[in-house]
Structures are given as C-alpha cells and as structure tokens.
Enzyme design. Structure first.
Site, mmCIF file in Angstrom:
data_model
loop_
_atom_site.group_PDB
_atom_site.id
_atom_site.type_symbol
_atom_site.label_atom_id
_atom_site.label_comp_id
_atom_site.label_asym_id
_atom_site.label_seq_id
_atom_site.Cartn_x
_atom_site.Cartn_y
_atom_site.Cartn_z
ATOM 1 N N ASP A 127 69.761 20.478 24.242
ATOM 2 C CA ASP A 127 70.080 19.768 25.484
ATOM 3 C C ASP A 127 69.366 18.414 25.556
ATOM 4 O O ASP A 127 68.627 18.038 24.632
ATOM 5 C CB ASP A 127 69.676 20.690 26.660
ATOM 6 N N ASP A 168 78.320 18.644 32.974
ATOM 7 C CA ASP A 168 78.632 20.078 33.028
ATOM 8 C C ASP A 168 79.968 20.373 33.703
ATOM 9 O O ASP A 168 80.326 19.772 34.705
ATOM 10 C CB ASP A 168 77.528 20.813 33.794
HETATM 11 C C1 GLA Z 1 72.446 21.381 31.075
HETATM 12 C C2 GLA Z 1 73.579 21.730 30.123
HETATM 13 C C3 GLA Z 1 74.187 23.049 30.548
HETATM 14 C C4 GLA Z 1 73.129 24.144 30.516
HETATM 15 C C5 GLA Z 1 71.961 23.738 31.407
HETATM 16 C C6 GLA Z 1 70.771 24.683 31.266
HETATM 17 O O1 GLA Z 1 72.908 21.125 32.353
HETATM 18 O O2 GLA Z 1 74.549 20.715 30.106
HETATM 19 O O3 GLA Z 1 75.279 23.405 29.700
HETATM 20 O O4 GLA Z 1 72.695 24.335 29.199
HETATM 21 O O5 GLA Z 1 71.486 22.433 31.095
HETATM 22 O O6 GLA Z 1 69.696 24.311 32.075
#
Ligand code: GLA
Length: 403
Positions: free
Chosen positions: A147, A202
C-alpha cells in the site's frame, strides 16, 4: 543471528539490484482479499473458514487461487525489527495459517505498506523491506499487496522497486501488487516492478458517484472506476495488469449491478479478487463469481483490455469490445441508466477496428456466432440485427466466434 545480520547488510549496502519474478500472473490474478468485507475485523478463524469456503463453494475450481489477508493482521516489531502478527487475532502465527491455506490447494497472500505505517496505522515496511521479505518467504507468502499510506515525500517508483528487489533477494516467487491508487501513474513504470498496480482510489459497493471520507479521500463507485480506466489499456498485458480494485460482488449492490460489475471487470482484464463473505454467499453471488464463461473472457491469454467502441444513440448504453484468442471477441452492452432499454445493434453497419491490438472485426467479411455468457444461450449470428431488452444498471455479455 550473526549470519542473518551479515546477509541483511550485504543486501542493503551493496545496493543489490533485482527484478520482479517473471512468468507470474500471465493472466490477471484471481483470489480473495479480506478488506472489502471485513476491513480490520479479521482473525485466523475467519481466514481458515474462508479457505474452506473457497474450496466448498467452487471458487477455487473456478480459478480463484490467492487468499490474501489485507491490513490489520499486524502486531509489533520485536527488538530486532522483525514483524509479528497480532497475538490475539492470530495466536497460531502466520506460518501455520499459510500452511493451512496451502493445504487446501490455495496460495497465500499478505499486505503491507511502503510507508512507516499501513493505512490502518500498523507497522509499515519502510526501512524493513529486506527483513520483511525474508519473513514473508519463511511464512510461505506467494502474493504481496503493498500500500501507499504514510509515505511522506517518498518516490513511489523507487519505494516499490526497493520492495521488489527485497522480494527477489528472498528468493520465494511472489506476485507483487502495487497499491498506489494511481497517484503517480504506476501504469507508466509499474510493469518492470510489479505484476499489477491499482489505477484508482478505493472501490465501494455503489453503482454511481463517490463517497467522501472527509477532506482526505473518496471511495469510488463501479461506473466511476470504469470511466477512470480510459486510455490505460495500452499499459496492461500478460504479467502486468491495470488493477481497478477488488470486487464488491456480494457486498450489497443489486444482482444486476453485481453482474454488470463482474462483466466489466472481466472485459477490463482486471484481477478478479473477490471481496465478499464467501462463507455466507447467496446463490446469486456464487453464480456470478463462478461464471466460467465470463471468467474465461477475463483470463484470455492474449490479455487485451477492452475499449469503449461506441455509445448507443438515445440510450445510456456503452458498448465495450475485448479482442480474444482465435480471433474471437467479447462484446458487453452496459446500461448505465436506471431505466430498461431496448438494444438494437446492427453488426453489419459496424466495423470494429482496434489499432492497439491490431485486430479488426468486419461483419460484412465474416459471420460470427453469438453466445450470451449470462443466459448461456446461443443467439444466432451477426447477419441478424441483435435486439434485446436490458434492465437498468445491468449488462449483456456476448462472446463472438467466426462461423
Ligand atoms: C488502502 C487500500 C485498500 C486497503 C486499505 C487497508 O485504502 O487502498 O485496498 O488495503 O488501505 O487499510
């Protein structure tokens, strides 16, 4: 221990260069990830039960291979800097869990972050890349989602390269998933570093628009994410994929919306990472996720991402085309609107030309047979005008092959 410290310092100080593991993810990776449904509410029981359900529900047979634990599995680093899982949620340890997942014939994935802390505030990988890569290899990790939270002024390409090299030095082949949200255009530099890269922020289980989470970030609906893929198709192919984020099938949208979402992810040659509660799946959700003819479009070995061919007049219908092996093609009619529409599509008036894949489909020169991949019915051929009703927020997915 002295030996380990020596190896670690060699790796860091000699500026050991590496590469990504080749010949992995030659078709878009398929699997399941804990985040979209469970977020931080995970423990080893959920993961074990999910592994069982991936087998008993038919997901594994349909091609879902990787079981990936997302954020919040972490405990603390010890005095030597080695990461350990949360002892309450994962009392048996990650190695035992990975062995369990492997015993089911699945592969095992985990999550970390290029920054000092993960997005959920747990210890990140920064400064511990080689050490973490060795730990992951010892645990039997096959897939790493990495990430991009808490990265300050880090250079994205270099940060991901460091982790790539660390994984390579640890010598256990790992699919490397760059979760950088598209901020630094990873499609321009990701192919030599990872096997897939997120192209957007996301996803959320909604059809249209976005949801704001304060000033800092938004999560994106299905249609918004589809629109953001425009112009990215030339960067994807076997071993290096655009990732429009994990699936929300079974997480609260209507069955039509789930079907359209799954259709379009297959058209996009997207990684198919289910994100629902597979232990408690409805029949509709199971049927969508395990539709092998749709999955075959996603997994086509040519790995060509779809393009929007046209939008039908007076209708909110986008027509997407994905060239497939053996000069076949998939065509998806996506109804973005709330209303049912009648589709009328005269193949003989269309000439589908794709300069990127250099494929051409001329329905005056060749006749193609049509198959509806949701109803699983053969629908005649392209000499006839295609006519069909299509309800709102839904998709028709056809596969065409030469007669
Ligand atoms: C980010 C990523 C998500 C998930 C969260 C976890 O937002 O884009 O897909 O992995 O972190 O905290």
């Amino acid at each position: 221990m002295k030996k380990l410290i020596f190896i670690l310092s060699l790796a860091c100080c000699l500026n050991m260069s590496g590469q990504k593991f080749n010949n992995l993810a030659l078709t878009p990776p398929m699997g399941w990830n804990s985040w979209n449904k469970f977020a931080c509410n995970i423990d080893e029981k959920i993961i074990r039960e999910t592994a069982d359900a991936m087998v008993s529900s038919g997901l594994k047979d349909a091609g879902y291979e990787y079981l990936v634990i997302d954020d919040c599995w972490h405990g603390q680093r010890d005095s030597l800097g080695f990461i350990h899982p949360d002892p309450k949620r994962f009392p048996s340890g990650i190695k035992a869990l990975s062995e369990y997942v492997h015993s089911k014939g699945l592969k095992f994935g985990i999550y970390s972050c290029a920054g000092n802390k993960t997005c959920g505030g747990h210890p990140g990988g920064r400064g511990h890349e080689y050490q973490d890569a060795i730990t992951y290899a010892q645990w039997g990790v096959d897939y790493l989602k990495y990430d991009w939270c808490n990265t300050d002024e880090l250079n994205a390409k270099e940060a991901y390269k460091t982790m790539r090299d660390a994984l390579y030095a640890a010598k256990r082949p790992v699919v490397f998933s760059l979760c950088e949200w598209g901020d630094n255009k990873p499609w321009l530099w990701g192919a030599e570093i990872g096997h897939l890269w997120r192209t957007t922020g996301d996803i959320t289980a909604s059809w249209n628009g976005s949801i704001s989470h304060g000033e800092v970030w938004n999560s994106w609906s299905i249609l918004t994410i589809i629109d953001l893929q425009k112009d990215l198709r030339k960067y994807a192919g076997p071993g290096h994929w655009n990732d429009p984020d994990m699936l929300e099938v079974g997480n609260g949208m209507t069955t039509n919306e789930d079907r359209a979402h799954f259709s379009m992810w297959a058209m996009l040659a997207a990684p198919l990472i289910a994100g629902n509660d597979v232990c408690h799946m409805s029949k509709e959700t199971t049927d969508i996720l395990t539709n092998k003819e749709i999955i075959a479009v996603d997994q086509d070995p040519l790995g060509i991402q779809c393009f929007k061919f046209t939008t039908l007049e007076d209708a909110n219908i986008d027509v997407y085309v994905k060239p497939l092996k053996n000069d076949e093609l998939a065509v998806c009619f996506l109804n973005r609107s709330d209303n049912a529409v009648n589709i009328v599509f005269n193949w003989k008036k269309e000439n589908i030309d794709d300069p990127i894949s250099q494929k051409n489909f001329n329905f005056n020169k060749n006749v193609y047979l049509l198959r509806d991949l949701w109803t699983k019915m053969d629908l005649g051929n392209t000499n006839d005008i295609f006519k069909s009703a299509l309800s709102g927020h839904n998709a028709i997915m056809l596969r065409l092959k030469k007669k």
